[in-house]
Design an enzyme around this catalytic site. Sequence first.
Site, mmCIF file in Angstrom:
data_model
loop_
_atom_site.group_PDB
_atom_site.id
_atom_site.type_symbol
_atom_site.label_atom_id
_atom_site.label_comp_id
_atom_site.label_asym_id
_atom_site.label_seq_id
_atom_site.Cartn_x
_atom_site.Cartn_y
_atom_site.Cartn_z
ATOM 1 N N ILE A 159 11.681 -11.712 -18.999
ATOM 2 C CA ILE A 159 11.819 -10.833 -20.158
ATOM 3 C C ILE A 159 13.150 -11.113 -20.841
ATOM 4 C CG2 ILE A 159 10.354 -8.981 -19.269
ATOM 5 C CD1 ILE A 159 12.864 -7.469 -18.498
ATOM 6 N N CYS A 176 0.831 -1.190 0.000
ATOM 7 C CA CYS A 176 0.000 0.000 0.000
ATOM 8 C C CYS A 176 0.872 1.249 0.000
ATOM 9 C CB CYS A 176 -0.901 0.009 1.237
ATOM 10 S SG CYS A 176 -1.865 -1.500 1.450
ATOM 11 N N ARG A 213 -4.784 1.551 -0.683
ATOM 12 C CA ARG A 213 -4.705 0.102 -0.465
ATOM 13 C C ARG A 213 -4.607 -0.698 -1.757
ATOM 14 N NH1 ARG A 213 -9.158 -4.182 1.981
ATOM 15 N NH2 ARG A 213 -7.652 -5.871 2.308
#
Length: 620
Positions: free
Chosen positions: A284, A2, A50
């Site tokens: 990646i 958060c 949040r």
Amino acid sequence: MCGITGYIHLSNNAPDLKKNLETATQSLKFRGPDNQATFLHQSVGLGHTRLSIIDTSEKANQPMTDQTGRYTLVYNGEIYNYRELAKELTIDFSSTSDTEVLLYLLIKEGKECLPKLNGFFAFAFYDSKEESLLLARDRMGIKPLHYYRNKDFLAFGSEMKALFSFPIPRQIDQSSLYWYLRLTYLPADMSMIAGVKKLKPGHFIHIANSTVEIDSYWDFESQNLFNGHYSDAKDQTVKLLEQSVQRRMVADVPLGSFLSGGTDSSAVVAMASKFDKDLHTFSIGYRDHDFFDETNFAELVAAKFNTNHTTFSLTNDDLLNSLSGVLSYIDEPFADSSAIPTFILSQHVSKHIKVALSGDGADELFGGYYKHLAFQRSGESNLPNHIIKWLAPLLKSLPSSRSSKSGNLARRAAKYAKLMQMKSYDKYWHLASFNPSAEELMINPPDAIIINSFIDQYHLGNDEINLNDFLDLDLKIVLPGDMLTKVDLMSMANSLEVRVPFLDKDLVAFARSLPPHYKIDKNRRKTVLQDAFEYILPKELHHRSKKGFEVPMLSWMKNELNASINEEVFDQEFLDEQGIFNSSQVMLLKDKLHSQNPGDVHSTLWTIYVFQVWYKKWMA
């Protein structure tokens, strides 16, 4: 995961900060897109955004206040042992969240509970009866917490952009600028803005009756060396990582893992696949730069553990196109260029899952970088070292660059030759520095006393240190300042939570106890970790060289970014007006960039470039 922010008045003359709190909370929306709220009471304001991970219901929203209305918590992170801690509390919980457990544990024990917490966190805990506020950060510095304090108020936030919402003077801290130019990131508690600090890992701030106390609840104490057999150390490494991964598999939303193809992330995936038979993994690759592409190794690991694997194949254009996203999100200069692929990976992964495991921290714990090997070998008296000393003048003149195999070898050899002339403590700062002559670039560099005062705070009382001491310095400086900052910023820019199993408190304590020769043996790095997983991971991974997240920065600066570099770095009129950088020294970098031996000039230029883009956005 958060975002938190807030303030507390320290005098009767404190300004009204309610509107500032709303703006600060809104600035953290990417860290927490699922809910946003504030709490106000007398001299205190708390804000929270949040990202719902554990108990996604409204009952787990924050700011969270207890049943009596006296105590309120805003919190960023996860406490992995919250279920065990809940058993210590005789509470009829209204949610199944770790937030509520932390709230009532703090009510019961206050700051004394901090050493019990196994996880990553930054939080603010308010007692309305005592008008007191407790701020704390996890022991490894995985989650950030910035704060500003003057005689009238203290403000805090998960990111600098939250603090920019409060009435804070925006002045460059010259000592921080020096270390940023030297290291490419801001270490320890430093911030680029004078007066702003980062709460150090393992520390808390307690404010009561306008008195501010800052202290540590955990530090790197001396560790008794592990005295078991090498085979025992391997077994314990696997066991502790498995336990750590299992703790980090708790989530009420989709969870997966980064998978680079190196030992670290592969070991995490091997353990996670035991607890999730449909584990999603992501890697990646660089389609235009084969030297740094490791996706074939990642795919071997994915196949062995039968994960649901996705590979994102990137081109130079993909990397370049992501620059604006990276540079627009960072609110303090941060010039580790591997932030670019980390941003892209997080961007792609966040479309599939909300929580990702990563292998971060293993290199700092077990000696995984070339600098660790260089340090260990530089103290040996042998023929190769004598030859390198003799060849030092020649090595210095060879073309060097990070962007090619031969250039990178020449760069390392020249740095190694210089290394052997130093005391071991000085070797640390030599190996940690990308630009050891940073003061030459500054108009107002800090004096030697200020520079040395920062270095001296990490001095162990002896100029001769061993590998374990070196690794502890990395855990204190590089890990929170660079590696964890990179992952937090780039993942949070994409509303993705990243968990780091290697930084579990039990695994950290064990790794620190291992003797140096278990970590680096001859030419091998992370020896015990590699050997522990030798028969678990595909054989192709064993003993292979590490490449890491690199981008073709030198090529970019000579080509695709050339116009932008000229505008942001080499505008002499702007440099003179700005009054921060020595324009004549900066111009010399331009000549070196286009010379036959550019060395690491692109690293220095990128550091200045990132600063200037940041400066024009936040300081102009």
